[in-house]
Design a protein around this motif. Sequence first.
Motif, PDB file in Angstrom:
ATOM      1  N   SER A 256       0.820  -1.271   0.043  1.00  0.00           N
ATOM      2  CA  SER A 256      -0.010   0.061   0.057  1.00  0.00           C
ATOM      3  C   SER A 256       0.869   1.418   0.107  1.00  0.00           C
ATOM      4  O   SER A 256       1.985   1.092   0.129  1.00  0.00           O
ATOM      5  CB  SER A 256      -0.970   0.020   1.354  1.00  0.00           C
ATOM      6  OG  SER A 256      -0.235   0.206   2.422  1.00  0.00           O
ATOM      7  N   PRO A 257       0.336   2.410  -0.146  1.00  0.00           N
ATOM      8  CA  PRO A 257      -0.977   2.799  -0.640  1.00  0.00           C
ATOM      9  C   PRO A 257      -1.621   2.221  -1.974  1.00  0.00           C
ATOM     10  O   PRO A 257      -0.648   2.149  -2.792  1.00  0.00           O
ATOM     11  CB  PRO A 257      -1.206   4.255  -0.385  1.00  0.00           C
ATOM     12  CG  PRO A 257       0.177   4.703  -1.048  1.00  0.00           C
ATOM     13  CD  PRO A 257       1.563   3.540  -0.469  1.00  0.00           C
ATOM     14  N   ILE A 258      -2.807   2.095  -1.683  1.00  0.00           N
ATOM     15  CA  ILE A 258      -3.542   1.560  -3.127  1.00  0.00           C
ATOM     16  C   ILE A 258      -3.802   2.856  -3.938  1.00  0.00           C
ATOM     17  O   ILE A 258      -4.398   3.545  -3.720  1.00  0.00           O
ATOM     18  CB  ILE A 258      -4.771   0.866  -2.813  1.00  0.00           C
ATOM     19  CG1 ILE A 258      -4.578  -0.450  -1.889  1.00  0.00           C
ATOM     20  CG2 ILE A 258      -5.632   0.579  -3.909  1.00  0.00           C
ATOM     21  CD1 ILE A 258      -5.784  -0.848  -0.999  1.00  0.00           C
TER      22      ILE A 258
ATOM     23  N   ASP B 296      -4.327   0.697  -8.967  1.00  0.00           N
ATOM     24  CA  ASP B 296      -4.687  -0.244  -8.462  1.00  0.00           C
ATOM     25  C   ASP B 296      -5.935  -0.366  -8.255  1.00  0.00           C
ATOM     26  O   ASP B 296      -6.611  -1.681  -8.386  1.00  0.00           O
ATOM     27  CB  ASP B 296      -4.077  -0.510  -7.053  1.00  0.00           C
ATOM     28  CG  ASP B 296      -2.777  -0.235  -7.050  1.00  0.00           C
ATOM     29  OD1 ASP B 296      -1.793  -1.051  -7.748  1.00  0.00           O
ATOM     30  OD2 ASP B 296      -2.144   0.468  -6.246  1.00  0.00           O
ATOM     31  N   LEU B 297      -6.840   0.484  -8.020  1.00  0.00           N
ATOM     32  CA  LEU B 297      -8.358   0.416  -7.917  1.00  0.00           C
ATOM     33  C   LEU B 297      -8.881   1.834  -8.736  1.00  0.00           C
ATOM     34  O   LEU B 297      -8.643   2.946  -8.856  1.00  0.00           O
ATOM     35  CB  LEU B 297      -8.830   0.794  -6.556  1.00  0.00           C
ATOM     36  CG  LEU B 297     -10.259   0.804  -5.941  1.00  0.00           C
ATOM     37  CD1 LEU B 297     -11.098  -0.244  -6.330  1.00  0.00           C
ATOM     38  CD2 LEU B 297     -10.193   1.430  -4.506  1.00  0.00           C
ATOM     39  N   VAL B 298     -10.182   1.416  -9.327  1.00  0.00           N
ATOM     40  CA  VAL B 298     -11.062   2.446 -10.060  1.00  0.00           C
ATOM     41  C   VAL B 298     -12.266   2.347  -9.137  1.00  0.00           C
ATOM     42  O   VAL B 298     -12.993   1.461  -9.170  1.00  0.00           O
ATOM     43  CB  VAL B 298     -10.912   2.072 -11.472  1.00  0.00           C
ATOM     44  CG1 VAL B 298     -12.195   3.007 -12.214  1.00  0.00           C
ATOM     45  CG2 VAL B 298      -9.574   2.272 -12.244  1.00  0.00           C
TER      46      VAL B 298
ATOM     47  N   ALA C 262      -7.036  -3.272 -13.203  1.00  0.00           N
ATOM     48  CA  ALA C 262      -7.430  -2.699 -12.083  1.00  0.00           C
ATOM     49  C   ALA C 262      -8.611  -3.176 -10.949  1.00  0.00           C
ATOM     50  O   ALA C 262      -9.420  -3.976 -11.681  1.00  0.00           O
ATOM     51  CB  ALA C 262      -7.897  -1.141 -12.231  1.00  0.00           C
ATOM     52  N   HIS C 263      -8.625  -3.048  -9.655  1.00  0.00           N
ATOM     53  CA  HIS C 263      -9.874  -3.728  -8.980  1.00  0.00           C
ATOM     54  C   HIS C 263     -10.960  -2.439  -9.127  1.00  0.00           C
ATOM     55  O   HIS C 263     -10.431  -1.496  -9.864  1.00  0.00           O
ATOM     56  CB  HIS C 263      -9.404  -3.615  -7.606  1.00  0.00           C
ATOM     57  CG  HIS C 263      -8.497  -4.725  -7.020  1.00  0.00           C
ATOM     58  ND1 HIS C 263      -8.707  -6.023  -7.134  1.00  0.00           N
ATOM     59  CD2 HIS C 263      -7.145  -4.523  -7.167  1.00  0.00           C
ATOM     60  CE1 HIS C 263      -7.374  -6.656  -6.913  1.00  0.00           C
ATOM     61  NE2 HIS C 263      -6.417  -5.742  -6.840  1.00  0.00           N
ATOM     62  N   VAL C 264     -12.205  -2.885  -8.867  1.00  0.00           N
ATOM     63  CA  VAL C 264     -13.254  -1.787  -9.065  1.00  0.00           C
ATOM     64  C   VAL C 264     -14.326  -1.770  -8.138  1.00  0.00           C
ATOM     65  O   VAL C 264     -14.696  -2.924  -7.608  1.00  0.00           O
ATOM     66  CB  VAL C 264     -14.135  -2.374 -10.475  1.00  0.00           C
ATOM     67  CG1 VAL C 264     -15.057  -1.439 -10.579  1.00  0.00           C
ATOM     68  CG2 VAL C 264     -12.998  -2.275 -11.729  1.00  0.00           C
ATOM     69  N   VAL C 265     -14.590  -0.571  -7.388  1.00  0.00           N
ATOM     70  CA  VAL C 265     -15.726  -0.410  -6.615  1.00  0.00           C
ATOM     71  C   VAL C 265     -16.688   0.260  -7.618  1.00  0.00           C
ATOM     72  O   VAL C 265     -16.402   1.288  -8.419  1.00  0.00           O
ATOM     73  CB  VAL C 265     -15.336   0.355  -5.596  1.00  0.00           C
ATOM     74  CG1 VAL C 265     -16.574   0.877  -4.697  1.00  0.00           C
ATOM     75  CG2 VAL C 265     -14.476  -0.263  -4.476  1.00  0.00           C
TER      76      VAL C 265
ATOM     77  N   VAL D  53     -12.450  -3.139   1.524  1.00  0.00           N
ATOM     78  CA  VAL D  53     -11.901  -3.050   0.272  1.00  0.00           C
ATOM     79  C   VAL D  53     -10.330  -3.185   0.265  1.00  0.00           C
ATOM     80  O   VAL D  53      -9.785  -4.008  -0.284  1.00  0.00           O
ATOM     81  CB  VAL D  53     -12.080  -1.818  -0.424  1.00  0.00           C
ATOM     82  CG1 VAL D  53     -11.367  -1.581  -1.815  1.00  0.00           C
ATOM     83  CG2 VAL D  53     -13.685  -1.774  -1.038  1.00  0.00           C
ATOM     84  N   ALA D  54      -9.497  -2.263   1.203  1.00  0.00           N
ATOM     85  CA  ALA D  54      -8.242  -2.415   1.513  1.00  0.00           C
ATOM     86  C   ALA D  54      -7.799  -4.038   1.747  1.00  0.00           C
ATOM     87  O   ALA D  54      -6.822  -4.614   1.447  1.00  0.00           O
ATOM     88  CB  ALA D  54      -7.684  -1.486   2.528  1.00  0.00           C
ATOM     89  N   ALA D  55      -8.693  -4.698   2.681  1.00  0.00           N
ATOM     90  CA  ALA D  55      -8.209  -5.895   3.213  1.00  0.00           C
ATOM     91  C   ALA D  55      -8.492  -6.798   2.170  1.00  0.00           C
ATOM     92  O   ALA D  55      -7.699  -7.861   1.738  1.00  0.00           O
ATOM     93  CB  ALA D  55      -9.224  -6.345   4.240  1.00  0.00           C
ATOM     94  N   SER D  56      -9.447  -6.654   1.199  1.00  0.00           N
ATOM     95  CA  SER D  56      -9.431  -7.759  -0.005  1.00  0.00           C
ATOM     96  C   SER D  56      -8.363  -7.227  -1.020  1.00  0.00           C
ATOM     97  O   SER D  56      -7.795  -8.446  -1.308  1.00  0.00           O
ATOM     98  CB  SER D  56     -10.604  -7.319  -0.577  1.00  0.00           C
ATOM     99  OG  SER D  56     -10.963  -8.221  -1.706  1.00  0.00           O
ATOM    100  N   ILE D  57      -7.890  -6.262  -1.339  1.00  0.00           N
ATOM    101  CA  ILE D  57      -6.961  -5.971  -2.216  1.00  0.00           C
ATOM    102  C   ILE D  57      -5.676  -6.198  -1.743  1.00  0.00           C
ATOM    103  O   ILE D  57      -4.639  -6.948  -2.553  1.00  0.00           O
ATOM    104  CB  ILE D  57      -6.954  -4.334  -2.813  1.00  0.00           C
ATOM    105  CG1 ILE D  57      -8.088  -4.079  -3.569  1.00  0.00           C
ATOM    106  CG2 ILE D  57      -5.662  -4.016  -3.541  1.00  0.00           C
ATOM    107  CD1 ILE D  57      -8.474  -2.814  -3.903  1.00  0.00           C
ATOM    108  N   LEU D  58      -5.123  -6.100  -0.600  1.00  0.00           N
ATOM    109  CA  LEU D  58      -4.036  -6.377   0.125  1.00  0.00           C
ATOM    110  C   LEU D  58      -3.745  -7.675   0.792  1.00  0.00           C
ATOM    111  O   LEU D  58      -2.557  -8.245   0.628  1.00  0.00           O
ATOM    112  CB  LEU D  58      -3.718  -5.136   1.141  1.00  0.00           C
ATOM    113  CG  LEU D  58      -3.592  -3.814   0.560  1.00  0.00           C
ATOM    114  CD1 LEU D  58      -3.438  -2.781   1.868  1.00  0.00           C
ATOM    115  CD2 LEU D  58      -2.784  -3.471  -0.355  1.00  0.00           C
TER     116      LEU D  58
END
Length: 352
Positions: free
Chosen positions: A8-10, A75-77, A98-101, A316-321
């Motif tokens: 991180s950071p993401i 990393d995230l959009v 990228a990951h997506v929210v 979200v952070a726990a999922s990505i990291l």
Amino acid sequence: MPTAQPTSPIRTGIIGFGLSGRVFHAPFIATNPAFRLDLISTGSPDRAAQARQQHPDTEIVASPSELLARAADLDLVILASPAHVHREQALAAFEAGAHVVIDKPFVPTVTDAKQLIAASEDAGKLLAVFQNRRWDGDFLTIKRLLAEGVLGGIHRFESTFERWGGAVRERWQDSTTSDQGAGITYDLGSHLIDQALQLFGPATVDAAELTTVRPGAVSDDDSFISLLHETGVRSHLTMSRVAGQSGPRFRVLGSESSYSVNGLDNQEPFLKDQRWPGSEGYGVTPSADWGLVGVGDSLSSVETARGAYPDFYAGVAASILAGAPSPVDPRDALEVVRIIERAHQLSAAVSA
């Protein structure tokens, strides 16, 4: 299962800086050290100025395409954009790695939802839908009361989310149709349906009344849906953009007691005032606004749980990291879309 990012950071980009991007996403990215807000896209000069003022270290670009062209460096959009463009934007983000929210409404159709879920799995990337009102203080209070068995067996759940929106304006919510994911049922209904399913499990639509009230409106702005859950509980869900006065936010009727509460969780007004997570009183409901438990005249005040929208992005952070599950499984959001589609079908059949 989403693949983990090593550090991180993401690196994060947000598409859209209207109410959603400005109030419900950027503050949580800015105040969580697991994230870094690299890019924001908005085509509005006024919103771009707001973004620069609130996030001076973030680069602002003028269009979603500009941000997505650089998604390989993110990393995230986060899609804080209208529902009818979510599918194409999410597919582009997944293709870039990228990951997506995605903010609610998730997508207009079950077909779109299935396509995005499959694309996230093929890419090995997180897909999370921003059902933030799972972390409303009053909703968390209901979950606690149900876990404690205070109310006994539940037979009816009433949930009301009504606002006074005024006349039709130049905005996507008022200018796009329900086929494109607009209308009050897709908007506020996405929250109410998700909450009901979380509390009482799978359901079918027993009745639906979707109405267009305001002159010039092209989608529903006043809606009622009755769900019948497999557990036998009935959920009565009322949502409106034309309500000068609102009913109780929640009423939960059980065999031993009931719970009712008025008003809305106060995290939204805090965020609008830029009193972001960490501000004094964030998520705390004043005692005068607590709900009541009891029967008849024998009622007692029950402290409202602290609202916790930041928990979504912590998930979200726990999922990505670390590969943890998505804080909101997109299959849950698919079921919400399925119910909304069915409600539109039933309402149209009655009106025909």
